[in-house]
Write an enzyme that holds these catalytic residues in place. Structure first.
Site, mmCIF file in Angstrom:
data_model
loop_
_atom_site.group_PDB
_atom_site.id
_atom_site.type_symbol
_atom_site.label_atom_id
_atom_site.label_comp_id
_atom_site.label_asym_id
_atom_site.label_seq_id
_atom_site.Cartn_x
_atom_site.Cartn_y
_atom_site.Cartn_z
ATOM 1 N N SER A 191 39.283 49.698 43.727
ATOM 2 C CA SER A 191 40.251 49.161 42.452
ATOM 3 C C SER A 191 39.956 50.231 41.739
ATOM 4 C CB SER A 191 40.630 48.144 42.100
ATOM 5 O OG SER A 191 41.458 47.920 41.383
ATOM 6 N N TYR A 234 36.447 41.030 37.763
ATOM 7 C CA TYR A 234 36.967 41.472 38.670
ATOM 8 C C TYR A 234 36.815 43.403 38.562
ATOM 9 C CZ TYR A 234 40.912 43.504 42.057
ATOM 10 O OH TYR A 234 41.445 44.828 42.667
#
Length: 292
Positions: A144, A158
């Site tokens: 990501s 995350y």
């Protein structure tokens, strides 16, 4: 890899979202696809729907956080097909935005278990067999931009997991190239706009034994639709990236042999240069995360 026709492709997190879109794109190019997911009902439904379009589709329930479960997936793939040519380590989860000191041990245990260790488990279970086969192959790890390129302060758990994915993949590819194997690894950065995936509601799959030790902050968890409506109410119109289009873009990157697969990746240069400059000046490169 010039063609995926008759190639064996494994996609973790394949029951929905990006994983499902990737599986569909590979099938359209003639691949034999094995999808895995921890959600059996959703996995079986997706496998049935994809198979109805034609092609070979298999579904294997897998918890990527457990090495024995990923080993069982690899056993099933090689037992039936005798090969794996493309491994898409795509499964991922997230937790509510929070201050690092307000996260809990189980937040880290769950997210790192799936997002980071889950990819390591995939590499450990599949790559030795892929190397032994002597055939050309690709390991595509989903990272990501939030972590690999420009981490967000409020998404510490995350972002940390995804930064780890990016570094692991760099190391993996360097090793595969350095040892003159026929395998290559690449990083897939889902991009192009806001992504309507199951990552917004991954808490539905959070194991009871890894539940948060304290309640999440009020309003910290929301669905994709709730987020988009909130943005609309404050006058922000965010672009939404079509997942099938994103998947086709990813396959184009694999065909081209790209190490970084990302829509608009040329824009990352300025971001990373500025990050490097701040670090070189001894500054924190992340903007302050301010809570209301």
């Amino acid at each position: 890899m010039q063609s995926f026709k008759e190639k064996v492709v494994v996609v973790t997190g394949g029951a929905s979202g990006i994983g499902r879109a990737l599986a569909n794109a590979f099938l359209e190019e003639g691949a034999k696809v094995v999808i895995s997911d921890v959600e059996k009902t959703a996995l079986d439904k997706t496998a049935t729907e994809l198979a109805a379009k034609g092609g070979v589709v298999r579904a294997v329930v897998t918890d990527v956080s457990k090495p024995e479960s990923v080993d069982a997936l690899a056993d099933a793939v090689f037992s039936e097909f005798g090969a794996c040519h493309v491994l898409c380590n795509n499964a991922g989860v997230s937790v509510p935005n929070n201050n690092v000191w307000d996260t809990t041990p189980n937040d880290w245990q769950w997210v790192l278990g799936v997002n980071l260790r889950g990819i390591a488990h995939g590499v450990q279970a599949f790559v030795p067999r892929m190397l032994e086969s002597g055939e050309e192959g690709i390991i595509m790890n989903t990272s990501s931009g939030d972590g690999g390129i420009s981490p967000l302060a409020d998404q510490s758990v995350y972002a940390s997991s995804k930064a780890g994915v990016s570094i692991m993949t760099e190391c993996l590819n360097a090793q595969l190239v350095g040892q003159e194997s026929k395998l290559r690894a690449c990083i897939f950065y889902p991009s192009g706009g806001i992504l309507p995936t199951g990552i917004w509601t991954t808490r539905r799959n959070r194991p009871a034994e890894l539940a948060r030790e304290k309640p999440a902050p009020e309003g910290a968890e929301m669905t994709f639709d709730e987020f988009m409506e909130g943005m609309k109410q404050i006058g922000v119109d965010l672009p939404v990236q079509d997942l099938d289009e994103l998947a086709r873009f990813a396959l184009d990157g694999l065909h081209q042999g790209d190490f970084v697969i990302m829509i608009g990746r040329e824009s990352m240069e300025d971001t990373l240069v500025e990050r490097a400059r701040k670090l070189a000046r001894g500054e924190c490169p992340i903007e302050h995360g301010l809570h209301a």
